[in-house]
Design a protein around this motif. Structure first.
Motif, PDB file in Angstrom:
ATOM      1  N   ASP B  13      22.961   6.618   2.766  1.00 25.25           N
ATOM      2  CA  ASP B  13      23.236   5.299   2.203  1.00 25.25           C
ATOM      3  C   ASP B  13      23.390   5.470   0.712  1.00 25.25           C
ATOM      4  O   ASP B  13      22.489   5.954   0.036  1.00 25.25           O
ATOM      5  N   HIS B  14      24.477   5.031   0.238  1.00 22.96           N
ATOM      6  CA  HIS B  14      24.660   5.157  -1.201  1.00 22.96           C
ATOM      7  C   HIS B  14      25.296   3.906  -1.740  1.00 22.96           C
ATOM      8  O   HIS B  14      25.958   3.902  -2.744  1.00 22.96           O
ATOM      9  N   GLY B  15      25.066   2.832  -1.060  1.00 25.40           N
ATOM     10  CA  GLY B  15      25.730   1.590  -1.435  1.00 25.40           C
ATOM     11  C   GLY B  15      25.107   0.928  -2.645  1.00 25.40           C
ATOM     12  O   GLY B  15      23.993   1.247  -3.028  1.00 25.40           O
ATOM     13  N   GLU B  16      25.803   0.014  -3.212  1.00 26.28           N
ATOM     14  CA  GLU B  16      25.307  -0.738  -4.348  1.00 26.28           C
ATOM     15  C   GLU B  16      25.487  -2.221  -4.049  1.00 26.28           C
ATOM     16  O   GLU B  16      26.533  -2.632  -3.577  1.00 26.28           O
ATOM     17  N   ASP B  17      24.486  -2.965  -4.316  1.00 27.14           N
ATOM     18  CA  ASP B  17      24.524  -4.390  -4.034  1.00 27.14           C
ATOM     19  C   ASP B  17      23.872  -5.132  -5.187  1.00 27.14           C
ATOM     20  O   ASP B  17      22.668  -5.183  -5.299  1.00 27.14           O
ATOM     21  N   ASN B  22      16.733  -3.993  -6.988  1.00 25.11           N
ATOM     22  CA  ASN B  22      16.764  -2.585  -6.630  1.00 25.11           C
ATOM     23  C   ASN B  22      15.704  -2.266  -5.588  1.00 25.11           C
ATOM     24  O   ASN B  22      15.940  -1.512  -4.653  1.00 25.11           O
ATOM     25  N   ASN B  23      14.564  -2.869  -5.712  1.00 23.65           N
ATOM     26  CA  ASN B  23      13.488  -2.520  -4.802  1.00 23.65           C
ATOM     27  C   ASN B  23      13.755  -3.036  -3.390  1.00 23.65           C
ATOM     28  O   ASN B  23      13.461  -2.354  -2.414  1.00 23.65           O
ATOM     29  N   ARG B  24      14.306  -4.220  -3.285  1.00 20.36           N
ATOM     30  CA  ARG B  24      14.663  -4.719  -1.954  1.00 20.36           C
ATOM     31  C   ARG B  24      15.717  -3.814  -1.333  1.00 20.36           C
ATOM     32  O   ARG B  24      15.702  -3.564  -0.126  1.00 20.36           O
ATOM     33  N   MET B  25      16.617  -3.340  -2.132  1.00 17.60           N
ATOM     34  CA  MET B  25      17.634  -2.427  -1.617  1.00 17.60           C
ATOM     35  C   MET B  25      17.007  -1.157  -1.054  1.00 17.60           C
ATOM     36  O   MET B  25      17.396  -0.671   0.009  1.00 17.60           O
ATOM     37  N   GLU B  26      16.062  -0.635  -1.759  1.00 20.48           N
ATOM     38  CA  GLU B  26      15.438   0.604  -1.306  1.00 20.48           C
ATOM     39  C   GLU B  26      14.731   0.383   0.030  1.00 20.48           C
ATOM     40  O   GLU B  26      14.811   1.208   0.939  1.00 20.48           O
ATOM     41  N   PHE B  27      14.044  -0.723   0.135  1.00 19.68           N
ATOM     42  CA  PHE B  27      13.345  -1.008   1.388  1.00 19.68           C
ATOM     43  C   PHE B  27      14.337  -1.241   2.520  1.00 19.68           C
ATOM     44  O   PHE B  27      14.139  -0.777   3.649  1.00 19.68           O
ATOM     45  N   THR B  28      15.378  -1.966   2.229  1.00 22.12           N
ATOM     46  CA  THR B  28      16.368  -2.242   3.254  1.00 22.12           C
ATOM     47  C   THR B  28      17.003  -0.957   3.769  1.00 22.12           C
ATOM     48  O   THR B  28      17.167  -0.756   4.972  1.00 22.12           O
ATOM     49  N   ALA B  29      17.304  -0.070   2.859  1.00 21.46           N
ATOM     50  CA  ALA B  29      17.894   1.200   3.270  1.00 21.46           C
ATOM     51  C   ALA B  29      16.917   1.969   4.155  1.00 21.46           C
ATOM     52  O   ALA B  29      17.297   2.550   5.179  1.00 21.46           O
ATOM     53  N   MET B  30      15.673   1.955   3.782  1.00 23.17           N
ATOM     54  CA  MET B  30      14.666   2.650   4.570  1.00 23.17           C
ATOM     55  C   MET B  30      14.563   2.058   5.968  1.00 23.17           C
ATOM     56  O   MET B  30      14.483   2.782   6.963  1.00 23.17           O
ATOM     57  N   ILE B  31      14.591   0.740   6.056  1.00 19.13           N
ATOM     58  CA  ILE B  31      14.511   0.087   7.362  1.00 19.13           C
ATOM     59  C   ILE B  31      15.694   0.475   8.219  1.00 19.13           C
ATOM     60  O   ILE B  31      15.539   0.813   9.395  1.00 19.13           O
ATOM     61  N   LEU B  51       8.357   3.745  -5.076  1.00 19.00           N
ATOM     62  CA  LEU B  51       7.770   2.521  -4.544  1.00 19.00           C
ATOM     63  C   LEU B  51       7.748   2.550  -3.033  1.00 19.00           C
ATOM     64  O   LEU B  51       6.740   2.238  -2.400  1.00 19.00           O
ATOM     65  N   VAL B  52       8.849   2.931  -2.429  1.00 19.77           N
ATOM     66  CA  VAL B  52       8.929   2.958  -0.972  1.00 19.77           C
ATOM     67  C   VAL B  52       8.006   4.028  -0.400  1.00 19.77           C
ATOM     68  O   VAL B  52       7.270   3.778   0.566  1.00 19.77           O
ATOM     69  N   VAL B  53       8.025   5.193  -0.993  1.00 16.13           N
ATOM     70  CA  VAL B  53       7.185   6.277  -0.472  1.00 16.13           C
ATOM     71  C   VAL B  53       5.722   5.878  -0.509  1.00 16.13           C
ATOM     72  O   VAL B  53       5.001   5.968   0.486  1.00 16.13           O
ATOM     73  N   ASN B  54       5.288   5.413  -1.640  1.00 14.56           N
ATOM     74  CA  ASN B  54       3.875   5.063  -1.774  1.00 14.56           C
ATOM     75  C   ASN B  54       3.504   3.894  -0.880  1.00 14.56           C
ATOM     76  O   ASN B  54       2.409   3.868  -0.320  1.00 14.56           O
ATOM     77  N   THR B  55       4.388   2.945  -0.786  1.00 13.24           N
ATOM     78  CA  THR B  55       4.096   1.796   0.061  1.00 13.24           C
ATOM     79  C   THR B  55       3.844   2.241   1.488  1.00 13.24           C
ATOM     80  O   THR B  55       2.840   1.869   2.088  1.00 13.24           O
ATOM     81  N   LEU B  56       4.740   3.052   2.014  1.00  4.29           N
ATOM     82  CA  LEU B  56       4.609   3.417   3.425  1.00  4.29           C
ATOM     83  C   LEU B  56       3.488   4.423   3.662  1.00  4.29           C
ATOM     84  O   LEU B  56       2.794   4.342   4.681  1.00  4.29           O
ATOM     85  N   THR B  57       3.323   5.354   2.752  1.00  2.00           N
ATOM     86  CA  THR B  57       2.371   6.429   3.036  1.00  2.00           C
ATOM     87  C   THR B  57       0.971   6.155   2.502  1.00  2.00           C
ATOM     88  O   THR B  57       0.039   6.842   2.894  1.00  2.00           O
TER      89      THR B  57
END
Lengths: 123, 123
Positions: B13-17, B22-31, B51-57
């Motif tokens: 995923d390398h999209g831009e929205d 930015n953080n919602r994008m990172e989470f969405t990509a992960m989902i 943010l995503v790594v720490n949140t999940l792990t």
RNA sequence: CGACACCUGAUGAU
DNA sequence: ATCATCAGGTGTCG
């Protein structure tokens, strides 16, 4: 901390010292600021620490009356608190004011806003 | 985000929205990445968001235990956080890994480095 | 419980 | 170089 007199910024403490606590830093800056002043000087001193403002303008009086004790234990940083309070009492024309913390990178505009605020409130 | 399995890059995923943070994008990509996977699949998922790594792990476990509250207020993007965490828990063979953000123009070399890193760490 | 500040780390955008 | 978005921790008070 920023020192304002007659609408001009005199000096500002913006140093960083990782060897002490943030609150001791705030008190130390305030003490330095007060020490620069004569006893009759009219001056606004701004700090972004609510702790310092409340200590000097509200809490310290009660603590002194009480033998420098809080409701729940002892007063922290008592050395600095007492010193700052003494200096504050000796300078009745000093106003301690709180201002929201600046973003380090906007220091110039911040200082500008401060002196503007000063002029507004004094005119 | 990059999906790696058996040392091969599966997708990225390398999209831009610009309409979302930015953080919602990172989470969405992960989902999206997790949703592509079956529950037993063994997969490395790389993200450049700490943010995503720490949140999940790390953080999500404590938040869940706590009724999804942080020490100082509520958890931001809670919808995405909970969803991502559920998906993550359902896929115990997924490894979430952090990698320094790529320079958009070096995408090929970046992907290459990733799969190399993968092979190294797995052999 | 509330408030303020300080430190650290990471990403995104122009 | 400066904007905003995220986290965790500590220092302090009522």
């Amino acid at each position: 901390m920023v020192y304002v007199m007659d609408g001009r910024i005199l000096a500002s403490d913006h140093g960083e010292d990782p060897a002490t606590t943030n609150n001791r830093m705030e008190f130390t800056a305030m003490i330095h600021g007060l020490e620069m002043l004569g006893p009759a000087e009219e001056m606004d001193v701004y700090t972004d620490s609510q702790l310092v403002v409340n200590t000097l303008t509200q809490w310290a009086a009660g603590w002194k009356r009480n033998g420098w004790k809080r409701r729940d234990g002892e007063v922290k940083n008592l050395d600095l608190v007492r010193l700052a309070y003494e200096l504050f009492l000796e300078r009745p024309n000093v106003r301690i004011r709180w201002i929201k913390a600046h973003d380090g990178s906007l220091w110039n505009e911040y200082a500008d806003a401060l002196s503007t605020a000063y002029l507004r409130s004094e005119v």
